[in-house]
Design a protein around this motif. Structure first.
Motif, PDB file in Angstrom:
ATOM      1  N   LEU A 183      12.972   6.937   7.305  1.00 11.97           N
ATOM      2  CA  LEU A 183      12.074   5.976   6.653  1.00 11.97           C
ATOM      3  C   LEU A 183      11.586   6.486   5.302  1.00 11.97           C
ATOM      4  O   LEU A 183      11.476   5.730   4.335  1.00 11.97           O
ATOM      5  CB  LEU A 183      10.876   5.664   7.573  1.00 11.97           C
ATOM      6  CG  LEU A 183       9.871   4.635   7.042  1.00 11.97           C
ATOM      7  CD1 LEU A 183      10.564   3.300   6.787  1.00 11.97           C
ATOM      8  CD2 LEU A 183       8.727   4.454   8.038  1.00 11.97           C
ATOM      9  N   PHE A 184      11.329   7.772   5.209  1.00  7.63           N
ATOM     10  CA  PHE A 184      10.814   8.333   3.961  1.00  7.63           C
ATOM     11  C   PHE A 184      11.850   9.204   3.250  1.00  7.63           C
ATOM     12  O   PHE A 184      11.500  10.033   2.423  1.00  7.63           O
ATOM     13  CB  PHE A 184       9.542   9.152   4.253  1.00  7.63           C
ATOM     14  CG  PHE A 184       8.427   8.329   4.816  1.00  7.63           C
ATOM     15  CD1 PHE A 184       7.662   7.531   3.983  1.00  7.63           C
ATOM     16  CD2 PHE A 184       8.172   8.324   6.169  1.00  7.63           C
ATOM     17  CE1 PHE A 184       6.630   6.765   4.503  1.00  7.63           C
ATOM     18  CE2 PHE A 184       7.150   7.562   6.691  1.00  7.63           C
ATOM     19  CZ  PHE A 184       6.370   6.772   5.864  1.00  7.63           C
ATOM     20  N   ALA A 185      13.104   8.962   3.590  1.00 12.44           N
ATOM     21  CA  ALA A 185      14.173   9.714   2.939  1.00 12.44           C
ATOM     22  C   ALA A 185      14.457   9.147   1.556  1.00 12.44           C
ATOM     23  O   ALA A 185      14.059   8.026   1.214  1.00 12.44           O
ATOM     24  CB  ALA A 185      15.440   9.688   3.792  1.00 12.44           C
ATOM     25  N   SER A 186      15.172   9.932   0.741  1.00 10.59           N
ATOM     26  CA  SER A 186      15.506   9.502  -0.612  1.00 10.59           C
ATOM     27  C   SER A 186      16.387   8.257  -0.570  1.00 10.59           C
ATOM     28  O   SER A 186      17.296   8.139   0.261  1.00 10.59           O
ATOM     29  CB  SER A 186      16.227  10.638  -1.342  1.00 10.59           C
ATOM     30  OG  SER A 186      16.645  10.224  -2.624  1.00 10.59           O
ATOM     31  N   GLY A 187      16.100   7.320  -1.467  1.00  6.04           N
ATOM     32  CA  GLY A 187      16.905   6.104  -1.570  1.00  6.04           C
ATOM     33  C   GLY A 187      16.430   4.967  -0.709  1.00  6.04           C
ATOM     34  O   GLY A 187      17.056   3.904  -0.697  1.00  6.04           O
ATOM     35  N   SER A 188      15.333   5.133   0.048  1.00  7.83           N
ATOM     36  CA  SER A 188      14.860   4.066   0.924  1.00  7.83           C
ATOM     37  C   SER A 188      13.684   3.294   0.339  1.00  7.83           C
ATOM     38  O   SER A 188      13.163   2.394   0.986  1.00  7.83           O
ATOM     39  CB  SER A 188      14.445   4.660   2.280  1.00  7.83           C
ATOM     40  OG  SER A 188      13.365   5.564   2.116  1.00  7.83           O
ATOM     41  N   ASP A 189      13.243   3.654  -0.858  1.00  4.18           N
ATOM     42  CA  ASP A 189      12.064   2.981  -1.407  1.00  4.18           C
ATOM     43  C   ASP A 189      12.455   1.625  -1.995  1.00  4.18           C
ATOM     44  O   ASP A 189      13.591   1.385  -2.386  1.00  4.18           O
ATOM     45  CB  ASP A 189      11.411   3.861  -2.465  1.00  4.18           C
ATOM     46  CG  ASP A 189      12.375   4.219  -3.588  1.00  4.18           C
ATOM     47  OD1 ASP A 189      13.549   4.466  -3.287  1.00  4.18           O
ATOM     48  OD2 ASP A 189      11.947   4.214  -4.756  1.00  4.18           O
ATOM     49  N   TYR A 190      11.451   0.743  -2.024  1.00  2.88           N
ATOM     50  CA  TYR A 190      11.653  -0.591  -2.605  1.00  2.88           C
ATOM     51  C   TYR A 190      10.322  -1.053  -3.189  1.00  2.88           C
ATOM     52  O   TYR A 190       9.253  -0.507  -2.900  1.00  2.88           O
ATOM     53  CB  TYR A 190      12.144  -1.594  -1.546  1.00  2.88           C
ATOM     54  CG  TYR A 190      11.050  -2.075  -0.617  1.00  2.88           C
ATOM     55  CD1 TYR A 190      10.368  -3.267  -0.865  1.00  2.88           C
ATOM     56  CD2 TYR A 190      10.691  -1.327   0.514  1.00  2.88           C
ATOM     57  CE1 TYR A 190       9.359  -3.704  -0.032  1.00  2.88           C
ATOM     58  CE2 TYR A 190       9.691  -1.775   1.359  1.00  2.88           C
ATOM     59  CZ  TYR A 190       9.026  -2.954   1.079  1.00  2.88           C
ATOM     60  OH  TYR A 190       8.027  -3.381   1.906  1.00  2.88           O
TER      61      TYR A 190
END
Length: 479
Positions: free
Chosen positions: A344-351
């Motif tokens: 969930l808080f890994a790199s590439g999962s933000d929006y």
């Protein structure tokens, strides 16, 4: 980079929110004369000791009788009306904080998890089930975000004016509480003095009852010897009975005064703090000013409260005007989304997401126009209320000064009248006992003395009450 863009857009929106549709507030001119009134009824000017400034003089310094000071202290702690005023201040403060919070976005954290399971029935050629028969497809989605929802970007000052109006209402409640305190102090002091005067009235009635009783006994004795007539006995009886009736009335008034004092104090006043007679010395400072500019009225809490109400109405006009312009709001979120909880808080999962919206009133059947007219009418009403408060304050000060200007002469004349009545009564009684004058002369002297004693007491009470009222009317009682 996306976060920077969102916060930059927010800062830009805040910077743009600088328009204010409220009219520029200008304090109205005082609708009263600049100087205090003058004339035969008003004191000519301060003499002797320099005059104090009531608004800057604490009430503990103004009242010189320590018994009265203790009663006022008790009232300020326990009086229920003052507690209501304090609670009203807290209500207004809370309402202001609620309204002011609309100036800023409400930031909320959200977290969610979605689980979905879809069945698949795959069939091969000839209707036989394929290798994937009975397989399922499952989708898990986890998200966490921080965002704002429907935050109004206050470009035209609607929210700021509503916040300002709430703030002015809060300030008005504070001044109303101050006015309640000043009124409570004055009312408590007046009730204490009223009890003192009725105690004195009771003493006078008892003294005269004793004197009239002796006269009645003498008249009856003279009647038994045939020297006096029955008419003289009946006349002596009327004076004696009048004194008895006044004793009963004064006794009732003293009890009622104590009840009123207990109500004002919010609890039972200690017997040692109750007056037993009208004090011979002044219970207040006497060096109040004899004239003052009308601008001093602006220090009175009731007038300050009326002005804050006027400022609030002025801000409401700005809010009503802003309703004619577009309403811009923003909903935005910044977070992370993943198909697996561990990622969930890994790199590439933000929006991120941003959804600005604009609402422009086109035809509202006169709703906004009606609100604007209502706000303007409210302002007119608050303006009239403010001006009336100033005029009322000016009249209260003028009335108190007029009473003070004639009080010394009245007190001197009343004192001379009482002294003359006392001497006249003693002389007439002696002449009656010597058989020189008829009893009617003595009866008239008795009644004159009784009336003079009561008038003298009423004048002393009026003088003390006048000093208290003048202190309150000039803005005293807040410190």
């Amino acid at each position: 980079m996306h976060r920077i863009r969102i916060f930059s857009a927010t800062a830009l929106a805040l910077a743009l929110g600088a328009c204010d549709m409220a009219p520029k507030y200008v304090r109205p001119a005082l609708p009263v004369p600049v100087e205090s009134p003058s004339g035969p009824a008003y004191p000519a000017g301060a003499t002797g000791q320099a005059a104090i400034q009531p608004a800057d003089t604490g009430w503990r310094d103004f009242f010189t009788d320590q018994r009265l000071v203790r009663v006022i202290e008790k009232a300020l702690v326990h009086n229920r009306d003052l507690r209501i005023a304090v609670a009203n201040v807290e209500q207004a403060r809370a309402q202001y904080r609620v309204q002011r919070s609309d100036l800023f976005p409400t930031i909320a954290a959200n977290g969610s998890a979605t689980y979905q399971d879809f069945p698949f029935a795959q069939q091969g050629a000839g209707g036989a089930a394929g290798a994937g028969a009975g397989a399922t497809g499952r989708t898990d989605i986890y998200s966490a975000s921080v965002g704002i929802s429907a935050w109004e970007i206050d470009l035209f000052g609607r929210v700021r004016n509503l916040s300002k109006a709430a703030q002015e209402q809060y300030f008005a409640r504070v001044e109303s509480r101050n006015a309640a305190q000043a009124a409570l102090i004055a009312e408590t002091a007046s009730a204490w003095l009223s009890m003192a005067a009725n105690q004195e009235r009771l003493r006078i009635a008892r003294d005269l009852e004793a004197a009239f009783g002796k006269t009645l006994e003498l008249t009856r004795a003279r009647f038994a010897k045939g020297i006096a007539s029955e008419l003289e006995v009946r006349q002596a009886q009327t004076s004696y009975d009048q004194a008895r009736a006044d004793i009963a009335e004064a006794t009732t008034l003293v009890a009622q005064d104590q009840n009123a004092l207990n109500l004002l104090a919010g609890s039972t006043v200690a017997p040692g703090d109750l007056p037993s007679a009208m004090p011979q010395e002044d219970v207040t400072l006497a060096n109040l000013p004899t004239d003052l500019p009308s601008s001093i009225l602006l220090q009175r809490p009731d007038i300050l409260a009326a002005e804050h109400q006027l400022r609030a109405a002025n801000a409401d006009i700005g809010a009503a005007r802003a309703a004619f312009f577009p309403n811009i709001s923003l909903t935005a979120a910044l977070g992370t989304l993943s198909a697996g909880l561990s990622n969930l808080f890994a790199s590439g999962s933000d929006y991120w997401s941003a959804a600005p919206s604009v609402r422009l009133p086109i035809f509202d059947f006169g709703k906004n126009q009606g609100n604007l007219r209502y706000s303007r009418a409210t302002y007119d009403a608050m303006l009239a209320t403010y001006e009336k408060s100033v005029q009322t304050g000016f009249r209260e000060v003028a009335d108190a000064l007029a009473r003070r200007g004639t009080m010394t002469a009245q007190l001197e004349a009343q004192s001379s009248l009482r002294d003359a009545a006392r001497v006249g009564y003693r002389l007439s009684e002696a002449r009656f006992r010597a058989g020189v004058d008829p009893f009617l002369t003595t009866l008239d002297a008795q009644r004159t003395l009784y009336s003079a004693e009561r008038s003298m007491l009423a004048t002393r009470l009026a003088r003390a009450a006048n000093m208290i009222e003048l202190y309150r009317a000039m803005g005293g009682g807040l410190k």
